[in-house]
Write a protein that holds these residues in place. Structure first.
Motif, PDB file in Angstrom:
ATOM      1  N   THR A 262      11.130   3.239  -0.978  1.00 52.18           N
ATOM      2  CA  THR A 262       9.682   3.176  -0.782  1.00 52.18           C
ATOM      3  C   THR A 262       9.395   2.670   0.631  1.00 52.18           C
ATOM      4  O   THR A 262       9.966   1.652   1.034  1.00 52.18           O
ATOM      5  CB  THR A 262       9.091   2.171  -1.807  1.00 52.18           C
ATOM      6  N   PRO A 263       8.539   3.367   1.369  1.00 53.24           N
ATOM      7  CA  PRO A 263       8.181   2.826   2.693  1.00 53.24           C
ATOM      8  C   PRO A 263       7.577   1.435   2.541  1.00 53.24           C
ATOM      9  O   PRO A 263       6.782   1.206   1.619  1.00 53.24           O
ATOM     10  CB  PRO A 263       7.131   3.827   3.214  1.00 53.24           C
ATOM     11  N   PHE A 264       7.950   0.546   3.431  1.00 54.22           N
ATOM     12  CA  PHE A 264       7.439  -0.832   3.339  1.00 54.22           C
ATOM     13  C   PHE A 264       5.912  -0.834   3.312  1.00 54.22           C
ATOM     14  O   PHE A 264       5.288  -1.613   2.593  1.00 54.22           O
ATOM     15  CB  PHE A 264       7.962  -1.670   4.512  1.00 54.22           C
ATOM     16  N   SER A 265       5.322   0.092   4.083  1.00 57.01           N
ATOM     17  CA  SER A 265       3.849   0.133   4.171  1.00 57.01           C
ATOM     18  C   SER A 265       3.211   0.543   2.846  1.00 57.01           C
ATOM     19  O   SER A 265       2.025   0.309   2.628  1.00 57.01           O
ATOM     20  CB  SER A 265       3.423   1.089   5.283  1.00 57.01           C
ATOM     21  N   ASP A 266       4.013   1.149   1.929  1.00 59.28           N
ATOM     22  CA  ASP A 266       3.459   1.542   0.623  1.00 59.28           C
ATOM     23  C   ASP A 266       3.676   0.479  -0.462  1.00 59.28           C
ATOM     24  O   ASP A 266       3.188   0.628  -1.583  1.00 59.28           O
ATOM     25  CB  ASP A 266       4.127   2.841   0.117  1.00 59.28           C
ATOM     26  N   LEU A 267       4.448  -0.565  -0.137  1.00 62.67           N
ATOM     27  CA  LEU A 267       4.821  -1.535  -1.178  1.00 62.67           C
ATOM     28  C   LEU A 267       3.611  -2.155  -1.872  1.00 62.67           C
ATOM     29  O   LEU A 267       3.598  -2.304  -3.090  1.00 62.67           O
ATOM     30  CB  LEU A 267       5.645  -2.672  -0.566  1.00 62.67           C
ATOM     31  N   ALA A 268       2.605  -2.498  -1.083  1.00 58.96           N
ATOM     32  CA  ALA A 268       1.431  -3.159  -1.658  1.00 58.96           C
ATOM     33  C   ALA A 268       0.749  -2.254  -2.678  1.00 58.96           C
ATOM     34  O   ALA A 268       0.169  -2.735  -3.656  1.00 58.96           O
ATOM     35  CB  ALA A 268       0.454  -3.549  -0.558  1.00 58.96           C
ATOM     36  N   GLY A 269       0.839  -0.932  -2.476  1.00 51.06           N
ATOM     37  CA  GLY A 269       0.242  -0.005  -3.434  1.00 51.06           C
ATOM     38  C   GLY A 269       1.120   0.191  -4.664  1.00 51.06           C
ATOM     39  O   GLY A 269       0.632   0.263  -5.795  1.00 51.06           O
ATOM     40  N   VAL A 270       2.444   0.248  -4.455  1.00 49.46           N
ATOM     41  CA  VAL A 270       3.377   0.494  -5.556  1.00 49.46           C
ATOM     42  C   VAL A 270       3.531  -0.767  -6.417  1.00 49.46           C
ATOM     43  O   VAL A 270       3.582  -0.691  -7.649  1.00 49.46           O
ATOM     44  CB  VAL A 270       4.750   0.937  -4.988  1.00 49.46           C
ATOM     45  N   LEU A 271       3.616  -1.912  -5.764  1.00 47.13           N
ATOM     46  CA  LEU A 271       3.782  -3.189  -6.472  1.00 47.13           C
ATOM     47  C   LEU A 271       2.695  -4.143  -5.993  1.00 47.13           C
ATOM     48  O   LEU A 271       2.943  -5.039  -5.172  1.00 47.13           O
ATOM     49  CB  LEU A 271       5.166  -3.784  -6.181  1.00 47.13           C
ATOM     50  N   PRO A 272       1.460  -3.969  -6.510  1.00 46.51           N
ATOM     51  CA  PRO A 272       0.364  -4.818  -6.044  1.00 46.51           C
ATOM     52  C   PRO A 272       0.505  -6.253  -6.538  1.00 46.51           C
ATOM     53  O   PRO A 272       1.252  -6.522  -7.470  1.00 46.51           O
ATOM     54  CB  PRO A 272      -0.886  -4.144  -6.639  1.00 46.51           C
TER      55      PRO A 272
END
Ligand SMILES: [Zn+2]
Length: 684
Positions: A262-272
């Motif tokens: 997972t791109p680091f920039s997407d982490l907040a969306g994938v694992l809020p």
């Protein structure tokens, strides 16, 4: 991803490596004595049992009668005997190092000697108490928000404390040249989810022992009895919620389930719900562009708990797990509490002598510094050359076997052969031993050295990020009585510790060496092609290189093994779980089959000359069975069946040999004998 080992690590809990820049002072060395003599010991047999009725009883019944389980052990078998033999050598090395006050500061000898000495120094440990952990407990006490609890779990992971979210580093399944940071969830203290979820008496007893242990530790930290008991129940409830979101063990055999780059920039969306930049910073992990999220649903369920339950429960949880992670380095009351809890899984009646526990501790923290001295003493270059020659023989035989398989098509065979030819073979000890110069070992108290060793190890792990995979690293220390196959490196690894009697000796006839260590070598090779290993290619990348037809044929054959092992009862009411042990059972059958074919090429096998009353072929199978001579306490058997991919020793003999016509021919078994299955499985 886990290595596929020959046996559970707990049974081989030992082991260790080269001296960078320093060597230990020359000393008068006592000769190394191995408890098991080379060859077959006829006293191990039980001649009252027929070989074709129950070969395990026939080949090891005498041994079992003469070797009751010592009080301090969950099980006792030839693996333990060799492990203890190796540990006796390490003990001598460590006693010498501990006494040598002249060892240069910062040398490996000073480090192993000081680590061992501070571990043995119980009076300082008692006098210091919990004080060295107090700064960690103060950090936990200072937490005021769910966000701070999450961040704290990143910090605790640097100390080897599993508390909620954790970070690790491992090879990228799809490009094994790269190292990938991975996020894991969990943070449960019991070794299997089913212990939280099942309502049988055994699971309930384990939960009760866990609650008692948690309450005891929190009581030692100053909580009154009623509060500690309530906290323990809340912690169990929290961990039960996480267990409910964890897939059952059988679903976790599929490596793909752990792979979600997972791109680091997407982490907040994938694992809020997590401030990921802070979490990474607290864990000391540098900025990365891609992160592997291992089990997203499990991790999400864990994150949800940070806001769902009271802050005080999380604080109690962190305090307990922090102290638990260091319990064996603390005063006696902590060690005793940990031992009492672990009794639910081991059944051991007393603790191992302190020197054995301290030897194991040095092996864990400074394994390649201690192991370097061990191999100098116990594993000469000639032994390494002989072991490598055997590995090469078996590799050639497995290649011939694959070429001759009637169920595998030519395209899959070509890929299997190139994978086999690409195996990296590691024998004895690493070419270059680990550099411990960044680890400072001081006069104690012991727990301070343990904390330093954990942080040193964590820094080494984090340093791998962004660098090409270092394929020279070892996953076991040189004295370990075990072996492994690592799919992402496509390598087979045999530490020096297992290359001794009863597995291997230059005084053994070929029948014994091939039946014992040959089976180990074949076992690890076969792991490259079992239900898990076959999903990785010759480069160590996860890649489906099987034709669909061949994959189906393999799976059907493996299913027969599953079915067979489902039928084995371990203790009343507990059976082997075929799906969980299939990889090991397939590796045992395949490994012994290949070892036998390699043995058949030797002069001894062709000679038909009996020794001690047995033909070469019979000696081969006796040697295999005697490696597994063992007895286990009921608690250990039940825990192994629930948490370990390896079947019980007895079934590794009976299950394997009852599928082998070569065995049945050697002992003249007939179709109706118990050791002859009506439908015999064959894969390799
Ligand atoms: Zn294995």
């Amino acid at each position: 991803m886990n290595h596929f080992r020959f046996l559970a690590r707990s049974l081989a809990a030992l082991a260790l490596a080269a001296l960078l820049g320093t060597t230990l002072a020359a000393r008068a060395q006592t000769p190394i004595v191995y408890s098991v003599k080379p060859g077959i010991d006829l006293a191990n047999l039980d001649p009252t049992c027929k070989a074709c009725d129950d070969f395990y009883q026939f080949a090891t019944g005498g041994w079992q009668k003469a070797h009751p389980i010592p009080a301090a052990y969950p099980a006792w078998g030839t693996f333990n005997v060799l492990n203890d033999d190796n540990q006796n050598v390490l003990h001598e090395i460590l006693e010498d190092a501990a006494k040598n006050t002249g060892a240069p500061a910062g040398s490996n000898e000073q480090k192993i000697g000081t680590y061992y000495r501070t571990c043995m120094d119980e009076s300082t440990i008692e006098a210091t108490g919990i004080a060295p952990l107090q700064p960690e407990l103060d950090r936990i006490a200072a937490m005021t928000t769910p966000a701070s609890i999450i961040t704290e779990s990143g910090h605790l992971s640097t100390l080897g404390v599993g508390a909620g979210l954790g970070l690790g580093v491992s090879s990228d399944q799809k490009d094994s040249t790269k190292q990938l940071v991975q996020i894991s969830g969990g943070g449960t203290g019991l070794p299997d989810r089913d212990y939280y979820l099942k309502d049988d008496d055994r699971s309930k007893a384990v939960r009760a022992a866990y609650v008692t242990y948690i309450a005891t530790i929190l009581g030692y930290l100053g909580d009154d009895a009623a509060k500690a008991q309530a906290e323990a129940q809340s912690i169990l409830a929290l961990e039960t919620t996480i267990a409910q979101a964890t897939p059952p063990r059988e679903e976790l055999r599929d490596a793909a389930k752990f792979y979600h780059p997972t791109p680091f920039s997407d982490l907040a969306g994938v694992l809020p719900g997590v401030d990921w930049p802070s979490f990474f910073a607290t864990a000391g992990v540098p900025a990365v562009s891609v992160v592997n999220v291992t089990l997203p649903d499990t991790i999400k369920a864990g994150i949800a708990q940070y806001t769902a339950i009271p802050l005080d429960t999380w604080k109690a949880y962190d305090r307990f797990h922090t102290v638990d992670a260091f319990a064996n380095s603390l005063p006696k009351r902590f060690v005793d509490a940990s031992f009492a809890f672990n009794g639910a899984f081991t059944g051991a009646k007393e603790q191992l002598p302190r020197w054995r526990r301290c030897t194991t501790a040095v092996n864990g923290a400074l394994g390649e510094a201690l192991g370097a001295v061990y191999v100098e003493r116990a594993f000469p270059p000639a032994a390494k050359a002989r072991a490598l020659a055997m590995v090469n023989n078996l590799q050639a035989v497995l290649a011939d076997d694959i070429k001759g398989l009637d169920w595998m098509s030519a395209p899959t065979k070509a890929r299997a052969l190139s994978k086999l030819a690409a195996f990296t073979k590691k024998i004895g000890y690493p070419d270059t031993f680990q550099d411990y110069s960044a680890l400072n070992v001081t006069s104690g108290p012991f727990v301070v050295n343990v904390m330093r060793a954990r942080v040193y190890q964590d820094h080494r792990t984090i340093a791998r990020i962004g660098k090409p995979t270092d394929r020279a690293l070892w996953g076991m220390t040189p004295p370990t009585v075990n072996a492994y196959y690592n799919p992402t490196n496509n390598e087979i690894v045999f530490p020096a510790g297992i290359l001794h009697p009863p597995f291997f000796s230059d005084q053994n006839d070929d029948a014994v060496n091939y039946g014992a260590v040959g089976a180990v070598i074949g076992h690890e090779m076969t792991h490259g092609f079992d239900d898990q290993g076959r999903r990785f290619d010759e480069h160590g990348n996860r890649d489906d290189w099987w034709t669909p037809e061949d994959a189906t044929k393999f799976t059907d054959r493996a299913q027969s093994i599953n079915d067979e092992f489902n039928g084995f009862e371990v203790v009343p009411g507990v059976h082997e779980k075929g799906i969980n042990v299939q990889g090991e059972a397939v590796a045992d059958l395949g490994g012994l089959t290949i070892a036998y074919k390699a043995f058949e090429r030797t002069a001894e096998a062709k000679s038909s000359v009996k020794r001690e009353g047995y033909t070469p072929q019979q000696r081969f199978f006796l040697a295999y069975a005697q490696v597994w001579a063992s007895q286990e306490r009921d608690q250990a058997k039940a825990a192994q069946a629930q948490t370990d991919p390896h079947p019980e020793a007895k079934f590794r003999v009976i299950g394997t040999l009852s599928n082998m016509p070569e065995f049945q021919k050697a002992f003249g078994c007939i179709k109706t004998d118990p050791m002859v299955r009506a439908k015999q499985c064959q894969i390799w």
